[in-house]
Design a protein around this motif. Sequence first.
Motif, PDB file in Angstrom:
ATOM      1  N   ARG A 198    -103.726  74.767 -55.948  1.00  0.00           N
ATOM      2  CA  ARG A 198    -103.591  73.325 -56.147  1.00  0.00           C
ATOM      3  C   ARG A 198    -104.926  72.591 -56.126  1.00  0.00           C
ATOM      4  NH1 ARG A 198     -98.799  74.405 -53.087  1.00  0.00           N
ATOM      5  NH2 ARG A 198    -100.020  74.361 -51.152  1.00  0.00           N
ATOM      6  N   LEU A 223     -97.159  74.514 -57.738  1.00  0.00           N
ATOM      7  CA  LEU A 223     -97.409  73.180 -58.288  1.00  0.00           C
ATOM      8  C   LEU A 223     -96.078  72.601 -58.752  1.00  0.00           C
ATOM      9  CD1 LEU A 223    -100.041  71.556 -58.721  1.00  0.00           C
ATOM     10  CD2 LEU A 223    -100.069  72.403 -61.085  1.00  0.00           C
ATOM     11  N   GLU A 339     -93.286  75.245 -51.289  1.00  0.00           N
ATOM     12  CA  GLU A 339     -94.706  74.989 -51.531  1.00  0.00           C
ATOM     13  C   GLU A 339     -95.544  75.295 -50.294  1.00  0.00           C
ATOM     14  OE1 GLU A 339     -95.919  71.506 -53.948  1.00  0.00           O
ATOM     15  OE2 GLU A 339     -93.779  71.013 -53.931  1.00  0.00           O
TER      16      GLU A 339
END
Length: 348
Positions: A198, A223, A339
């Motif tokens: 990221r 992402l 994530e």
Amino acid sequence: MTPLPAIAGVLTAEQVDATGAAIAAMQEDSGALPWFPGGQTDPWDHVESAMALSVTGRIAEAEAAYAWSRRHQRDDGSWPIRMVGGRVEDPNIDSNFCAYIAVGVWHHYLITGDTRFLDEMWPTVWSAIDLVTKYQRPDGAFRWGGDHRTGAMFDQAQITGNASIFQAIDCAVRIADEMGQPEDAWAAAHTALGDVIRDRPENFEPPSDHSMDWYYPILGGALRGRAGQEHIARRWDEFVVDGMGIRCVDHRPWVTGAETCELALAVDALGDTADAVKLVESIQHLRDPDGSYWTGLVYADGKRWPVEKSCWTSAAVVLAADAISRTSAGEGIFRDVRETLVAGDPIT
């Protein structure tokens, strides 16, 4: 009877079942799922094809594929990059290829709820991920592979493989938690990898002209949200050919079914299911009457290329149909990647 995915106006459940049957027909007696009959088997595409067998209710065939993975895993936790008919053609190690077993095993467990299967595959997953984490660089990125004979690692880190490893480690942590053996080091590796994908994408090899380098950070789960939507929008017009699919390479008039369906999975994970449906619909020109799919089409001259019906292309169609239709218990395997995580997190 296993409920089968369907996409209204695009694919019926019967058609998806025929695609599952076509994949099963390519399976070798050993359990291997080669690219096409007589072709090579690699450990990543083998697992992807096994996942489609699970979705279409071919549990015995899927478990034969995972048994093949278990038997052919080497003592260090790796698999050869390429095998043909049981012969090793490339003995080296691809870290992404080795990691993907965790995705397939977790997916099959979600669909079947079979704790026996998970118990049986846990040592294979543990050995694979233990090996893969050794390929992580200090900056958080994973080296793409190594020389199996010498043990030397290739230092380059590629964005597609790393994005796929991100998903695989998430699945591996879920498996470890389910087994009551949380792996804090894996969770830490996942966090470091997500950060570099990221925040420091320049640490990877420069993105190539292949579409996979574009959409895999979304497909792998690192992402998402607005950042993922903006990332996809930036190169949409370079790759997407309306009504035909997506280019495998941005400057060539060649669309491929697997990449198109993977992009469908990625945009579905971003919440754009309508575009995902259009993408899967756009590659139905690659469908063969037997339910399998041709790999690609050079649309400038209307010729199929390569001239093969690849197992993994058919698998990508099945997995995309499952995600879009929300059918099997494993349909969120791409959408539900976390994530960020720490070992011992509740499994959701």
